[in-house]
Structures are given as structure tokens and as C-alpha cells.
Design a protein around this motif. Structure first.
Motif, PDB file in Angstrom:
ATOM      1  N   ILE A   4      48.227  45.231  47.369  1.00  0.00           N
ATOM      2  CA  ILE A   4      48.249  44.840  45.970  1.00  0.00           C
ATOM      3  C   ILE A   4      47.476  43.531  45.795  1.00  0.00           C
ATOM      4  O   ILE A   4      48.040  42.437  45.831  1.00  0.00           O
ATOM      5  CB  ILE A   4      49.701  44.681  45.452  1.00  0.00           C
ATOM      6  CG1 ILE A   4      50.556  45.867  45.846  1.00  0.00           C
ATOM      7  CG2 ILE A   4      49.727  44.447  43.952  1.00  0.00           C
ATOM      8  CD1 ILE A   4      50.086  47.207  45.331  1.00  0.00           C
ATOM      9  N   ILE A   5      46.158  43.656  45.607  1.00  0.00           N
ATOM     10  CA  ILE A   5      45.302  42.503  45.314  1.00  0.00           C
ATOM     11  C   ILE A   5      44.186  42.964  44.393  1.00  0.00           C
ATOM     12  O   ILE A   5      43.884  44.158  44.308  1.00  0.00           O
ATOM     13  CB  ILE A   5      44.697  41.864  46.585  1.00  0.00           C
ATOM     14  CG1 ILE A   5      43.819  42.860  47.330  1.00  0.00           C
ATOM     15  CG2 ILE A   5      45.757  41.291  47.487  1.00  0.00           C
ATOM     16  CD1 ILE A   5      43.001  42.236  48.441  1.00  0.00           C
ATOM     17  N   GLY A   6      43.571  42.028  43.713  1.00  0.00           N
ATOM     18  CA  GLY A   6      42.415  42.349  42.869  1.00  0.00           C
ATOM     19  C   GLY A   6      42.763  43.314  41.753  1.00  0.00           C
ATOM     20  O   GLY A   6      43.683  43.085  40.974  1.00  0.00           O
ATOM     21  N   ASP A   7      42.016  44.414  41.694  1.00  0.00           N
ATOM     22  CA  ASP A   7      42.194  45.391  40.630  1.00  0.00           C
ATOM     23  C   ASP A   7      43.409  46.289  40.827  1.00  0.00           C
ATOM     24  O   ASP A   7      43.848  46.947  39.899  1.00  0.00           O
ATOM     25  CB  ASP A   7      40.945  46.270  40.497  1.00  0.00           C
ATOM     26  CG  ASP A   7      39.769  45.500  39.922  1.00  0.00           C
ATOM     27  OD1 ASP A   7      40.012  44.536  39.170  1.00  0.00           O
ATOM     28  OD2 ASP A   7      38.624  45.860  40.210  1.00  0.00           O
ATOM     29  N   ILE A   8      43.943  46.355  42.037  1.00  0.00           N
ATOM     30  CA  ILE A   8      45.144  47.156  42.288  1.00  0.00           C
ATOM     31  C   ILE A   8      46.337  46.302  41.889  1.00  0.00           C
ATOM     32  O   ILE A   8      46.660  45.326  42.538  1.00  0.00           O
ATOM     33  CB  ILE A   8      45.241  47.570  43.773  1.00  0.00           C
ATOM     34  CG1 ILE A   8      43.968  48.274  44.235  1.00  0.00           C
ATOM     35  CG2 ILE A   8      46.474  48.438  43.996  1.00  0.00           C
ATOM     36  CD1 ILE A   8      43.619  49.515  43.450  1.00  0.00           C
ATOM     37  N   TRP A   9      47.015  46.667  40.795  1.00  0.00           N
ATOM     38  CA  TRP A   9      48.069  45.802  40.277  1.00  0.00           C
ATOM     39  C   TRP A   9      49.471  46.323  40.513  1.00  0.00           C
ATOM     40  O   TRP A   9      50.440  45.618  40.286  1.00  0.00           O
ATOM     41  CB  TRP A   9      47.836  45.477  38.818  1.00  0.00           C
ATOM     42  CG  TRP A   9      47.794  46.639  37.889  1.00  0.00           C
ATOM     43  CD1 TRP A   9      46.772  47.527  37.747  1.00  0.00           C
ATOM     44  CD2 TRP A   9      48.796  47.040  36.974  1.00  0.00           C
ATOM     45  NE1 TRP A   9      47.093  48.451  36.796  1.00  0.00           N
ATOM     46  CE2 TRP A   9      48.322  48.174  36.291  1.00  0.00           C
ATOM     47  CE3 TRP A   9      50.051  46.558  36.652  1.00  0.00           C
ATOM     48  CZ2 TRP A   9      49.063  48.827  35.331  1.00  0.00           C
ATOM     49  CZ3 TRP A   9      50.779  47.210  35.681  1.00  0.00           C
ATOM     50  CH2 TRP A   9      50.285  48.325  35.028  1.00  0.00           C
ATOM     51  N   PHE A  10      49.634  47.556  40.985  1.00  0.00           N
ATOM     52  CA  PHE A  10      50.941  47.996  41.438  1.00  0.00           C
ATOM     53  C   PHE A  10      50.780  49.192  42.359  1.00  0.00           C
ATOM     54  O   PHE A  10      49.784  49.900  42.335  1.00  0.00           O
ATOM     55  CB  PHE A  10      51.898  48.326  40.283  1.00  0.00           C
ATOM     56  CG  PHE A  10      51.671  49.677  39.638  1.00  0.00           C
ATOM     57  CD1 PHE A  10      52.237  50.821  40.170  1.00  0.00           C
ATOM     58  CD2 PHE A  10      50.894  49.796  38.510  1.00  0.00           C
ATOM     59  CE1 PHE A  10      52.028  52.059  39.578  1.00  0.00           C
ATOM     60  CE2 PHE A  10      50.678  51.019  37.919  1.00  0.00           C
ATOM     61  CZ  PHE A  10      51.239  52.154  38.452  1.00  0.00           C
TER      62      PHE A  10
ATOM     63  N   CYS B 123      45.846  55.501  36.983  1.00  0.00           N
ATOM     64  CA  CYS B 123      46.683  55.518  38.178  1.00  0.00           C
ATOM     65  C   CYS B 123      46.168  56.607  39.106  1.00  0.00           C
ATOM     66  O   CYS B 123      45.910  57.719  38.663  1.00  0.00           O
ATOM     67  CB  CYS B 123      48.135  55.801  37.810  1.00  0.00           C
ATOM     68  SG  CYS B 123      48.868  54.506  36.803  1.00  0.00           S
TER      69      CYS B 123
ATOM     70  N   ASN C 262      45.160  51.025  38.908  1.00  0.00           N
ATOM     71  CA  ASN C 262      43.869  50.372  39.062  1.00  0.00           C
ATOM     72  C   ASN C 262      43.497  49.736  37.733  1.00  0.00           C
ATOM     73  O   ASN C 262      43.211  50.420  36.755  1.00  0.00           O
ATOM     74  CB  ASN C 262      42.807  51.390  39.492  1.00  0.00           C
ATOM     75  CG  ASN C 262      41.496  50.745  39.845  1.00  0.00           C
ATOM     76  OD1 ASN C 262      41.125  49.709  39.305  1.00  0.00           O
ATOM     77  ND2 ASN C 262      40.775  51.363  40.755  1.00  0.00           N
ATOM     78  N   ARG C 263      43.493  48.425  37.697  1.00  0.00           N
ATOM     79  CA  ARG C 263      43.194  47.682  36.476  1.00  0.00           C
ATOM     80  C   ARG C 263      41.752  47.888  36.033  1.00  0.00           C
ATOM     81  O   ARG C 263      41.469  47.918  34.842  1.00  0.00           O
ATOM     82  CB  ARG C 263      43.471  46.203  36.715  1.00  0.00           C
ATOM     83  CG  ARG C 263      43.480  45.378  35.458  1.00  0.00           C
ATOM     84  CD  ARG C 263      44.000  43.997  35.734  1.00  0.00           C
ATOM     85  NE  ARG C 263      45.446  44.133  35.952  1.00  0.00           N
ATOM     86  CZ  ARG C 263      46.201  43.248  36.557  1.00  0.00           C
ATOM     87  NH1 ARG C 263      45.675  42.152  37.014  1.00  0.00           N
ATOM     88  NH2 ARG C 263      47.479  43.428  36.723  1.00  0.00           N
TER      89      ARG C 263
END
Length: 86
Positions: free
Chosen positions: A44-50, A35, A29-30
Motif C-alpha cells: 500500500i504505497i503511491g497509487d495503491i490506496w487500499f 479496483c 488504484n487511485r
């Protein structure tokens, strides 16, 4: 409380129905810089980067999270909170 809200948002944002599967994923979570372990396949969009997984147990997901370089180590208080919420 803040951690609970972030976890809830992650679960709602992922939007798939895999609760019955009993699988776990590790997501980065960016926004929080942490994590999280979730029980649904992450989108995987927005603040979720992996997203990494699926894992058959929460223990497997925790072990995987500890080996991912992008995931910061948990403090003892965070570990206690996570273990108490099971």
C-alpha cells in the motif's frame, strides 16, 4: 491494452511471492479510479490506496469487490474482458 498494462504494474509493484498460494486480493488504484483483483499481497504505497483480502478464489474476490463502497461498479464490457482473461 491499457487495462493489461495497469494489471501488470500492480503485480510487479506488489513484489511478494505468493503466486503458489493461489490467493487473491482486491486493491484500489487511485490513478485509474478502479479496483483490481491481483494474485499477490499488495504493498500500500503511491497509487495503491487500499488492499483487501486474501480470498481463496477469484469468485470470492469479485464478490468482495462488489461490496466495497470505494469500488465503482464494472460496466458489462469490463466484466466480459475480465472473465475472458481468466
Amino acid at each position: 491494452m491499457k487495462r493489461l498494462i495497469v494489471a501488470s504494474v500492480l503485480l510487479l509493484a506488489s513484489g511478494t511471492v505468493s503466486f503458489a498460494d493461489g490467493l487473491f486480493w482486491v486493491v484500489g488504484n487511485r490513478a485509474t479510479g478502479k479496483c483490481n483483483i491481483v494474485t499477490s499481497n499488495p504493498v500500500i504505497i503511491g497509487d495503491i490506496w487500499f488492499g483487501d483480502g486474501p480470498y481463496k478464489s477469484r469468485a470470492d474476490a469479485k464478490l468482495a469487490r462488489s461490496t466495497i463502497r470505494a469500488c465503482p461498479a464494472l460496466t458489462p464490457d469490463e466484466e466480459k474482458d475480465e472473465d475472458g482473461s481468466n
